[in-house]
Scaffold this motif. Structure first.
Motif, PDB file in Angstrom:
ATOM      1  N   GLU A   1      43.986 -13.442  20.656  1.00 40.89           N
ATOM      2  CA  GLU A   1      42.791 -13.778  21.196  1.00 40.89           C
ATOM      3  C   GLU A   1      42.752 -14.213  22.475  1.00 40.89           C
ATOM      4  O   GLU A   1      43.873 -15.137  22.581  1.00 40.89           O
ATOM      5  CB  GLU A   1      41.812 -14.373  20.023  1.00 40.89           C
ATOM      6  CG  GLU A   1      40.446 -14.806  20.681  1.00 40.89           C
ATOM      7  CD  GLU A   1      39.737 -15.826  19.753  1.00 40.89           C
ATOM      8  OE1 GLU A   1      38.685 -15.634  19.935  1.00 40.89           O
ATOM      9  OE2 GLU A   1      40.198 -16.596  19.337  1.00 40.89           O
TER      10      GLU A   1
ATOM     11  N   LYS B   1      40.296 -15.949  25.542  1.00 38.77           N
ATOM     12  CA  LYS B   1      38.789 -16.197  25.352  1.00 38.77           C
ATOM     13  C   LYS B   1      38.719 -17.204  26.922  1.00 38.77           C
ATOM     14  O   LYS B   1      39.445 -18.117  27.066  1.00 38.77           O
ATOM     15  CB  LYS B   1      38.148 -16.857  24.332  1.00 38.77           C
ATOM     16  CG  LYS B   1      37.416 -17.994  24.567  1.00 38.77           C
ATOM     17  CD  LYS B   1      36.987 -18.257  23.070  1.00 38.77           C
ATOM     18  CE  LYS B   1      37.588 -19.631  22.522  1.00 38.77           C
ATOM     19  NZ  LYS B   1      36.782 -20.217  21.410  1.00 38.77           N
TER      20      LYS B   1
ATOM     21  N   GLU C   1      35.798 -19.794  28.780  1.00 40.60           N
ATOM     22  CA  GLU C   1      34.791 -20.742  28.620  1.00 40.60           C
ATOM     23  C   GLU C   1      34.322 -21.655  29.930  1.00 40.60           C
ATOM     24  O   GLU C   1      35.140 -21.903  30.565  1.00 40.60           O
ATOM     25  CB  GLU C   1      34.949 -21.928  27.469  1.00 40.60           C
ATOM     26  CG  GLU C   1      35.258 -21.327  26.131  1.00 40.60           C
ATOM     27  CD  GLU C   1      35.261 -22.591  25.098  1.00 40.60           C
ATOM     28  OE1 GLU C   1      34.647 -23.568  25.347  1.00 40.60           O
ATOM     29  OE2 GLU C   1      36.188 -22.179  23.943  1.00 40.60           O
TER      30      GLU C   1
END
Length: 74
Positions: free
Chosen positions: A13, A15, A17
Motif C-alpha cells: 500500500e 498513500k 495525506e
C-alpha cells in the motif's frame, strides 16, 4: 526457473495525506507498507526500510519542487 513476482518483496500500500498547517502552508505525508520475505538476518529488513524511506523522500522532493515551480509561475 524464473522467480514469481513478489516472491521476496511486495509493495502492499502507498498513500498520501495532506495536512493543512496553521500558517496557511500544506504538508504532504507519504507512507507505504511492504512485505519482505527474505530471512537472511535483520540487515535485510533494515536496508529495505532505508531504501523505501529514500524513495519516499525523493518522491516528496519532486512533488515539492513541482509545486513551488507552479506557484512561482502564477
Amino acid at each position: 526457473m524464473p522467480r514469481k513476482v513478489g516472491e521476496y518483496f511486495d509493495a502492499l500500500e502507498g498513500k498520501y495525506e495532506i495536512e493543512k498547517l496553521n500558517n496557511g502552508e500544506i504538508r504532504l505525508h507519504l507512507s507505504a507498507q511492504f512485505r519482505l520475505s527474505i530471512r537472511f538476518n535483520f540487515y535485510s529488513g533494515f536496508w529495505s526500510r532505508r531504501i523505501m524511506l529514500d524513495i519516499q523522500e525523493n518522491i516528496l522532493e519532486i512533488i515539492k519542487r513541482r509545486c513551488e515551480y507552479q506557484r512561482a509561475k502564477q
